[in-house]
Design a protein around this motif. Structure first.
Motif, PDB file in Angstrom:
ATOM      1  N   VAL A 165       0.866  -1.182   0.000  1.00 36.67           N
ATOM      2  CA  VAL A 165       0.000   0.000   0.000  1.00 36.67           C
ATOM      3  C   VAL A 165       0.904   1.234   0.000  1.00 36.67           C
ATOM      4  CG1 VAL A 165      -1.879   1.218   1.138  1.00 36.67           C
ATOM      5  CG2 VAL A 165      -1.710  -1.282   1.333  1.00 36.67           C
ATOM      6  N   PRO A 166       1.178   1.812  -1.193  1.00 38.26           N
ATOM      7  CA  PRO A 166       2.069   2.983  -1.283  1.00 38.26           C
ATOM      8  C   PRO A 166       1.274   4.271  -1.106  1.00 38.26           C
ATOM      9  CG  PRO A 166       1.445   2.294  -3.466  1.00 38.26           C
ATOM     10  CD  PRO A 166       0.735   1.353  -2.515  1.00 38.26           C
ATOM     11  N   PRO A 167       1.967   5.412  -1.047  1.00 42.54           N
ATOM     12  CA  PRO A 167       1.248   6.689  -1.003  1.00 42.54           C
ATOM     13  C   PRO A 167       0.423   6.872  -2.270  1.00 42.54           C
ATOM     14  CG  PRO A 167       3.579   6.986  -0.484  1.00 42.54           C
ATOM     15  CD  PRO A 167       3.432   5.599  -0.997  1.00 42.54           C
ATOM     16  N   SER A 168      -0.719   7.513  -2.148  1.00 47.62           N
ATOM     17  CA  SER A 168      -1.584   7.713  -3.313  1.00 47.62           C
ATOM     18  C   SER A 168      -1.369   9.075  -3.962  1.00 47.62           C
ATOM     19  CB  SER A 168      -3.057   7.571  -2.910  1.00 47.62           C
ATOM     20  OG  SER A 168      -3.392   8.509  -1.896  1.00 47.62           O
ATOM     21  N   GLU A 169      -0.824  10.039  -3.221  1.00 45.67           N
ATOM     22  CA  GLU A 169      -0.661  11.386  -3.758  1.00 45.67           C
ATOM     23  C   GLU A 169       0.663  11.504  -4.505  1.00 45.67           C
ATOM     24  OE1 GLU A 169       1.252  11.219   0.268  1.00 45.67           O
ATOM     25  OE2 GLU A 169      -0.681  10.582  -0.605  1.00 45.67           O
ATOM     26  N   PRO A 170       0.723  12.385  -5.515  1.00 42.03           N
ATOM     27  CA  PRO A 170       1.998  12.626  -6.199  1.00 42.03           C
ATOM     28  C   PRO A 170       3.046  13.140  -5.229  1.00 42.03           C
ATOM     29  CG  PRO A 170       0.161  13.550  -7.444  1.00 42.03           C
ATOM     30  CD  PRO A 170      -0.384  13.157  -6.113  1.00 42.03           C
ATOM     31  N   LEU A 171       4.293  12.783  -5.478  1.00 39.36           N
ATOM     32  CA  LEU A 171       5.396  13.146  -4.596  1.00 39.36           C
ATOM     33  C   LEU A 171       6.190  14.300  -5.200  1.00 39.36           C
ATOM     34  CD1 LEU A 171       6.391   9.456  -3.973  1.00 39.36           C
ATOM     35  CD2 LEU A 171       5.294  10.962  -2.308  1.00 39.36           C
ATOM     36  N   PRO A 172       6.895  15.087  -4.385  1.00 39.13           N
ATOM     37  CA  PRO A 172       7.660  16.217  -4.916  1.00 39.13           C
ATOM     38  C   PRO A 172       9.004  15.756  -5.477  1.00 39.13           C
ATOM     39  CG  PRO A 172       7.858  16.152  -2.535  1.00 39.13           C
ATOM     40  CD  PRO A 172       6.897  15.060  -2.906  1.00 39.13           C
ATOM     41  N   ALA A 173       9.496  16.472  -6.473  1.00 41.68           N
ATOM     42  CA  ALA A 173      10.817  16.197  -7.040  1.00 41.68           C
ATOM     43  C   ALA A 173      11.860  17.081  -6.354  1.00 41.68           C
ATOM     44  CB  ALA A 173      10.821  16.462  -8.540  1.00 41.68           C
ATOM     45  N   GLY A 174      13.041  16.495  -6.094  1.00 43.15           N
ATOM     46  CA  GLY A 174      14.150  17.269  -5.565  1.00 43.15           C
ATOM     47  C   GLY A 174      14.012  17.696  -4.125  1.00 43.15           C
ATOM     48  N   LYS A 175      13.097  17.101  -3.398  1.00 40.41           N
ATOM     49  CA  LYS A 175      12.865  17.474  -2.006  1.00 40.41           C
ATOM     50  C   LYS A 175      12.778  16.211  -1.162  1.00 40.41           C
ATOM     51  CE  LYS A 175       9.518  19.899   0.949  1.00 40.41           C
ATOM     52  NZ  LYS A 175       8.224  20.637   0.962  1.00 40.41           N
ATOM     53  N   LYS A 176      13.459  16.205  -0.039  1.00 43.18           N
ATOM     54  CA  LYS A 176      13.426  15.035   0.840  1.00 43.18           C
ATOM     55  C   LYS A 176      12.009  14.813   1.355  1.00 43.18           C
ATOM     56  CE  LYS A 176      16.927  13.977   3.357  1.00 43.18           C
ATOM     57  NZ  LYS A 176      17.986  13.911   4.403  1.00 43.18           N
ATOM     58  N   THR A 177      11.558  13.575   1.224  1.00 45.78           N
ATOM     59  CA  THR A 177      10.193  13.219   1.583  1.00 45.78           C
ATOM     60  C   THR A 177      10.209  12.054   2.564  1.00 45.78           C
ATOM     61  OG1 THR A 177       9.389  13.870  -0.602  1.00 45.78           O
ATOM     62  CG2 THR A 177       7.971  12.411   0.675  1.00 45.78           C
ATOM     63  N   ASP A 178       9.344  12.098   3.552  1.00 46.61           N
ATOM     64  CA  ASP A 178       9.180  10.961   4.458  1.00 46.61           C
ATOM     65  C   ASP A 178       8.241   9.974   3.770  1.00 46.61           C
ATOM     66  OD1 ASP A 178       9.218   9.257   6.620  1.00 46.61           O
ATOM     67  OD2 ASP A 178       7.755  10.404   7.788  1.00 46.61           O
ATOM     68  N   PHE A 179       8.822   9.023   3.048  1.00 45.90           N
ATOM     69  CA  PHE A 179       8.042   8.072   2.264  1.00 45.90           C
ATOM     70  C   PHE A 179       7.484   7.009   3.204  1.00 45.90           C
ATOM     71  CE2 PHE A 179       7.139   4.541  -0.490  1.00 45.90           C
ATOM     72  CZ  PHE A 179       6.742   5.112  -1.688  1.00 45.90           C
ATOM     73  N   ARG A 180       6.170   6.868   3.224  1.00 44.74           N
ATOM     74  CA  ARG A 180       5.489   5.926   4.118  1.00 44.74           C
ATOM     75  C   ARG A 180       4.655   4.938   3.305  1.00 44.74           C
ATOM     76  NH1 ARG A 180       4.951   7.506   9.597  1.00 44.74           N
ATOM     77  NH2 ARG A 180       6.138   9.426  10.042  1.00 44.74           N
ATOM     78  N   PHE A 181       4.658   3.707   3.757  1.00 47.81           N
ATOM     79  CA  PHE A 181       3.856   2.668   3.100  1.00 47.81           C
ATOM     80  C   PHE A 181       3.580   1.552   4.101  1.00 47.81           C
ATOM     81  CE2 PHE A 181       8.260   1.489   2.587  1.00 47.81           C
ATOM     82  CZ  PHE A 181       8.287   0.107   2.765  1.00 47.81           C
ATOM     83  N   ARG A 182       2.689   0.654   3.705  1.00 49.48           N
ATOM     84  CA  ARG A 182       2.365  -0.498   4.540  1.00 49.48           C
ATOM     85  C   ARG A 182       2.334  -1.755   3.688  1.00 49.48           C
ATOM     86  NH1 ARG A 182      -2.786  -0.305   6.000  1.00 49.48           N
ATOM     87  NH2 ARG A 182      -3.271   1.520   4.725  1.00 49.48           N
ATOM     88  N   ILE A 183       2.517  -2.879   4.336  1.00 50.16           N
ATOM     89  CA  ILE A 183       2.272  -4.189   3.748  1.00 50.16           C
ATOM     90  C   ILE A 183       1.115  -4.785   4.525  1.00 50.16           C
ATOM     91  CG2 ILE A 183       3.184  -6.472   3.222  1.00 50.16           C
ATOM     92  CD1 ILE A 183       4.690  -4.344   1.736  1.00 50.16           C
ATOM     93  N   THR A 184       0.017  -5.079   3.852  1.00 45.93           N
ATOM     94  CA  THR A 184      -1.100  -5.728   4.525  1.00 45.93           C
ATOM     95  C   THR A 184      -1.062  -7.224   4.252  1.00 45.93           C
ATOM     96  OG1 THR A 184      -2.610  -5.313   2.673  1.00 45.93           O
ATOM     97  CG2 THR A 184      -2.543  -3.666   4.427  1.00 45.93           C
TER      98      THR A 184
END
Length: 314
Positions: free
Chosen positions: A71-90
């Motif tokens: 289950v990855p993020p559904s919203e578009p992610l920013p380019a060139g900016k550090k992001t706290d990438f969150r996901f789950r495995i169900t």
């Protein structure tokens, strides 16, 4: 992580067999504003594989397998900016998985690559008590990226699940570098020897040198002297192998050469990413190889005068 047995002799190959392909568009244009598409669950079989030689769906092309779902993020992610990438495995019960069996020293390995095979990253997220994984990531440029989760659920078998995520902005694809036997990264030169042959066991040796001198004191990384990932051009089918032997087994030297056995399922281009550790730092050398049809008896399709290209570090 999918556990692929280390072999004791050159005669035994390590392989994950690729199957059905899922294409990814490479058109230039704006990305963003829509939820990221992820690959549908195809099950374990494929009827007609246009690129491969097997009827098993390969790792990384499915978002769900054996009841486990990425289950990855559904919203578009920013380019060139550090992001706290969150996901789950169900899991099969629909709840986030919180218990894993370590493979190669980690509960989960997370691989990122853009659809044009650029922007490779291999990181190890942290797991929260509620089953949410998180890792700081920077997506250097816009486009569609494939994220791979390589893990072993507690009491289960190894799985590689994959999904596409969108990074907002104007997507400008990077051409795949030409095949080459040499890569340069952070002052190191890595030389590839051996042939990639479709449908047959291929032995590849990657030798590390620095300042013109062979490196003979490589340090273990994830329980080995090298870590190799291969992605197939077009569908990003995922092949993950580990080298022959292991540190401390009495027969495997710490460089300069690291030997891998792999099976390339189809005669096409692949991108190889070699992680190795030296003097406390992990580096990634990248190569393009083209697997030749097995009946030709030819190798990777690269010649001595082909252009060289570099890699990057973590």
């Amino acid at each position: 992580m999918n556990t692929i047995g280390r072999t004791a002799t050159f005669a035994v190959g390590l392989a994950l067999v690729f199957g059905a392909s899922l294409g990814i568009g490479h058109a230039v244009g704006p990305v963003g504003g829509e939820s990221a598409d992820a690959h549908a669950d195809h099950g374990m079989e494929s009827s007609a594989d246009p690129m491969g030689s097997g009827d098993t769906v390969p790792g990384g092309l499915q978002i769900s397998e054996h009841g486990y779902t990425l289950v990855p993020p559904s919203e578009p992610l920013p380019a060139g900016k550090k992001t706290d990438f969150r996901f789950r495995i169900t899991g099969p019960d629909g709840k986030p998985v919180t218990r894993y069996t370590q493979s190669h020293g980690k509960d989960l390995h997370f691989i990122v690559a853009r659809s044009d095979l650029s922007g490779f990253q291999h990181v190890h997220p942290e797991l929260a008590a509620d089953g949410t994984w998180s890792v700081p990531l920077t997506f250097r440029s816009a486009g569609s990226y494939r994220v791979f989760t390589d893990f072993v659920p507690a009491g289960g078998s190894g799985l590689t699940l994959g999904a596409d995520v969108s990074v907002a902005g104007d997507y400008r694809p990077t051409p795949l570098p030409a095949p080459s036997h040499t890569a340069h990264v952070d002052g190191y030169t890595v030389t590839l020897s051996g042939d990639a042959t479709a449908g047959a066991a291929s032995m590849l040796t990657l030798s590390v040198a620095k300042n013109g001198r062979p490196v003979t004191d490589l340090q273990p990384y994830l329980g080995a002297y090298g870590h190799l990932v291969a992605l197939r051009q077009g569908d990003l089918a995922y092949l993950h192998v580990h080298p022959q032997g292991a540190p401390g087994d009495g027969t495997t030297p710490p460089g300069p050469g690291i030997t891998f056995h792999a099976e390339f399922p189809s005669a096409t281009a692949y991108r190889l990413y070699l992680d190795f550790q030296h003097q406390g730092k992990v580096h990634t050398a990248e190569f393009t190889v083209r697997a030749a049809a097995s009946h030709t008896g030819s190798g990777s399709g690269s010649d001595a005068d082909m252009p060289e290209h570099g890699g990057h570090d973590h």
